[in-house]
Design an enzyme around this catalytic site. Structure first.
Site, PDB file in Angstrom:
ATOM      1  N   HIS A  47       0.819  -1.217   0.000  1.00 27.89           N
ATOM      2  CA  HIS A  47       0.000   0.000   0.000  1.00 27.89           C
ATOM      3  C   HIS A  47       0.853   1.268   0.000  1.00 27.89           C
ATOM      4  CE1 HIS A  47      -3.560  -2.371   1.945  1.00 27.89           C
ATOM      5  NE2 HIS A  47      -3.303  -2.746   0.710  1.00 27.89           N
ATOM      6  N   PHE A  68      -1.087  -8.150   5.000  1.00 24.53           N
ATOM      7  CA  PHE A  68       0.260  -7.566   4.893  1.00 24.53           C
ATOM      8  C   PHE A  68       0.320  -6.221   4.181  1.00 24.53           C
ATOM      9  CE2 PHE A  68       0.680 -12.310   4.177  1.00 24.53           C
ATOM     10  CZ  PHE A  68       0.682 -12.602   5.535  1.00 24.53           C
ATOM     11  N   CYS A  69      -0.711  -5.401   4.339  1.00 24.40           N
ATOM     12  CA  CYS A  69      -0.757  -4.093   3.660  1.00 24.40           C
ATOM     13  C   CYS A  69      -0.508  -4.229   2.162  1.00 24.40           C
ATOM     14  CB  CYS A  69       0.257  -3.119   4.279  1.00 24.40           C
ATOM     15  SG  CYS A  69      -0.160  -2.633   5.965  1.00 24.40           S
ATOM     16  N   ALA A  70      -0.980  -5.349   1.622  1.00 26.64           N
ATOM     17  CA  ALA A  70      -0.918  -5.598   0.181  1.00 26.64           C
ATOM     18  C   ALA A  70      -2.179  -6.365  -0.186  1.00 26.64           C
ATOM     19  CB  ALA A  70       0.337  -6.391  -0.178  1.00 26.64           C
TER      20      ALA A  70
END
Length: 459
Positions: free
Chosen positions: A129, A375-377
């Protein structure tokens, strides 16, 4: 002017000495165990060398760029020499600037704020992100997840060839995935970008701690990374690369340090002359401790020899992948396939297990710290899992029945400070959990999956 450090003659060994190596944590099943930190992709432990260097400097701390006193001059010299160290670590070109920021996220938001008018941005959906989201004020084209490195290059080629009108453009790409650890074809993507008149920024947050990064050799325009993933705590980051867009843009933050001259006008307003150096985007009192810790980490990794570090890490990667492959219920996530080169970041799911439950059991019952979630993805993990966005349930996701897909994943990550014993303990714990199940009940508490201490152990 320099600060002598207690760590200059510290011997380099494998694994590299890190803080917290002797920390013990309690187990829910009773007793204590040495903590196995296997979440390097989130924040790596500080190298002992970094901590020693910072501790040696701390008594000499002073205001940077703002004082005539000895400590201020020494701190200023240390700050600027750290800039030189980072430039050398990244293989910067002679006219590149090194700007100190708070993090990779901050670095990429800074670059986003300097984009020329009507700039087009091209970014793969596979990005973290931090590199997926900063471009909201630009014209953004999101590219589908490629399944091979060659497909990544071909996808970018088509997107750039079809862009209209032919104005300024920027490509943003990761160097190593924070989900799969796979290395991206950065040099080939840079060549493609430049062939179409575009520039490219490399998100090296996961690459720089594991692999040499050379701006000139890769021919990228900018590199961004964070200190806390490079074994350097204290909340600092780097944006390094071409100066022109940075100099042409208004300062990212307005204030002292960024301004060279400020004067009142006769009409009552204020005229400002901004710096044209990196200081233009470093307003306020800089984080000299954080900056120095990055420089110390760069020196420590360089002196240890990246070839040695990469070779040892690849042995650990092979051991983990082989160990997980031996458990039929475990599926390792990958975009590019088993043969793709990768760093020490591996995500997986376990058939029939809630990933948050599994990660909590690793911590509570074995003293092993990993990461679970998206995982901020989020777009990448959902692509890999083949799942649509859903509301979290018990322990972060709905319970996955046997044979069903998990709705989030588990990530194990490691690096230069990871002992072999931690890898073996992790693999043994995975085998035991899959074979026998968790020995404790778990519940959600403030969004976290934790042992239910009111429930009986499931022995």
């Amino acid at each position: 002017m320099s600060v002598s450090t207690a760590a200059v003659n510290q011997s380099i060994c494998a694994p590299l000495p890190v803080l917290g190596a002797d920390v013990t944590v309690p187990l829910v099943t009773g007793g204590d165990v040495t903590y196995a930190a296997l979440d390097y992709a989130a924040s790596a432990p500080a190298l002992q060398r970094v901590w020693d260097d910072v501790a040696a400097y701390a008594p000499y701390y002073g205001s940077v760029h703002r004082g005539a006193g000895y400590l201020s001059q020494l701190s200023t010299d240390l700050f600027e020499s750290s800039r030189v160290t980072v430039a050398e670590f990244l293989g910067c070109r002679a006219d590149d600037q090194v700007v100190f920021t708070r993090s990779t996220t901050d670095s990429l938001n800074l670059l986003a704020a300097t984009l020329p008018a009507d700039c087009q941005v091209f970014v793969f959906e596979t990005e973290h992100h931090a590199s997926l989201l900063p471009w909201r004020d630009a014209r953004v084209t999101y590219l589908d997840a490629p399944r091979t490195p060659g497909q990544a290059v071909a996808t970018l080629e088509r997107a750039l060839a079809g862009r209209e009108p032919h104005g300024p453009a920027l490509v943003c790409v990761t160097g190593a995935s924070n989900v799969t650890g796979e290395l991206w074809p950065v040099k080939e993507l840079a060549a493609t970008a430049h062939a179409h008149g575009a520039r490219i920024v490399l998100d090296a947050a996961q690459l720089a701690p594991h692999h040499p990064v050379d701006i000139a050799e890769l021919d990228v325009d900018w590199v961004a990374f964070s200190g806390h993933k490079l074994y350097a705590p204290f909340g600092s980051g780097v944006l390094a690369g071409r100066a022109d867009w940075l100099v042409d843009a208004e300062p990212y933050l307005a204030g002292g340090g960024a301004s060279r001259k400020v004067a009142r006008r006769t009409d009552g307003g204020v005229d400002v002359e901004w710096h044209t150096t990196a200081a233009r985007h470093e307003a306020g009192s800089p984080n000299v401790i954080g900056v120095y810790s990055i420089a110390a980490a760069c020196k420590a990794l360089t002196e240890a020899g990246f070839d040695r570090l990469v070779a040892r890490e690849q042995q650990l990667v092979t051991r983990v992948r082989e160990g997980l492959a031996a458990v039929p219920e475990v599926k390792v996530l990958s975009l590019f396939g088993d043969d793709a080169p990768r760093v020490g970041v591996i995500s997986f799911v376990v058939e029939g297990w809630n990933s948050s439950h599994f990660a909590a059991a690793l911590s509570a019952e074995y003293g092993i710290g990993v990461r679970d979630g998206l995982f901020c993805a989020h777009p990448l993990v959902r692509t890999l899992l083949g799942s649509e966005p859903q509301e979290p349930g018990e322990c972060g996701a709905p319970e996955a029945a046997p044979g069903e897909r998990s709705l989030n994943a588990i990530r194990v990550s490691f690096g230069a400070g990871t002992p072999d014993e931690h890898i073996e303990r992790f693999l043994g714990a995975v085998r035991e959990l899959v074979s026998k199940g968790a020995r404790w009940s778990y519940r959600t508490e403030e969004g976290r999956c934790v042992p239910d201490r009111g429930a009986a152990a499931q022995v």
